[in-house]
Write a protein that holds these residues in place. Structure first.
Motif: not given
Length: 157
Positions: A20-24, A28-35, A51-58, A77-83
């Protein structure tokens, strides 16, 4: 949480999760779930999770984390990347676990400003964990309120 060498600190994360993501986002706070799923790499010297999700805006969202343990420095050491920012691997944060809590800090640029980024891991059980992110724009003297919380719940079956 800390093993004698620290190399097993993220073993709790291996496997399949509902996150469960709770992200600013834009004030605005946006909530969504991912697997999500985490697996070891390099003979256990690191791990990768997605993690893969469909955001509230589709819109589709996918994120990936690479974690590597440095035994000489006894830190991760931790690296992050996303779409959200295709083709970008964020600068690493680094740190370790102490007393069941992981603190990882690194330098980045946020909205054009130099910043420290901090990842915090806590509330770790065999079936759940919590990750938080916050920023500091004054070299770590103060930290802005948390801007992203991920609550992990282990998937079974």
């Amino acid at each position: 949480m800390t093993s004698p060498t620290g190399s097993a600190d993220f073993d709790f994360l291996l496997g399949a999760w509902t996150v469960h993501h709770h992200k600013l986002a834009g004030g605005t706070w946006v909530d969504f779930d991912s697997v999500g799923e985490a697996r070891p790499v390099l003979g256990g010297a690191g791990n990768i999770d997605t993690v893969v999700a469909t955001l509230p805006d589709g819109q589709s969202f996918e994120g990936m984390t690479l974690r590597l343990y440095d035994p000489g420095a006894d830190l991760w050491r931790i690296w992050w990347s996303s779409t959200t920012q295709p083709g970008r691997l964020d600068p690493p944060v680094e740190g370790r676990f102490r007393d069941g809590r992981g603190v990882f800090v690194g330098e980045d640029t946020i909205d054009g400003r130099p910043a420290l980024v901090r990842f915090l891991w806590s509330r770790i059980t065999p079936d759940s964990a919590r990750w938080e992110q916050d920023f500091s724009f004054d070299g770590g003297a103060t930290w802005d309120p948390v801007n992203w919380i991920m609550t992990f719940t282990r998937r079974t079956g």
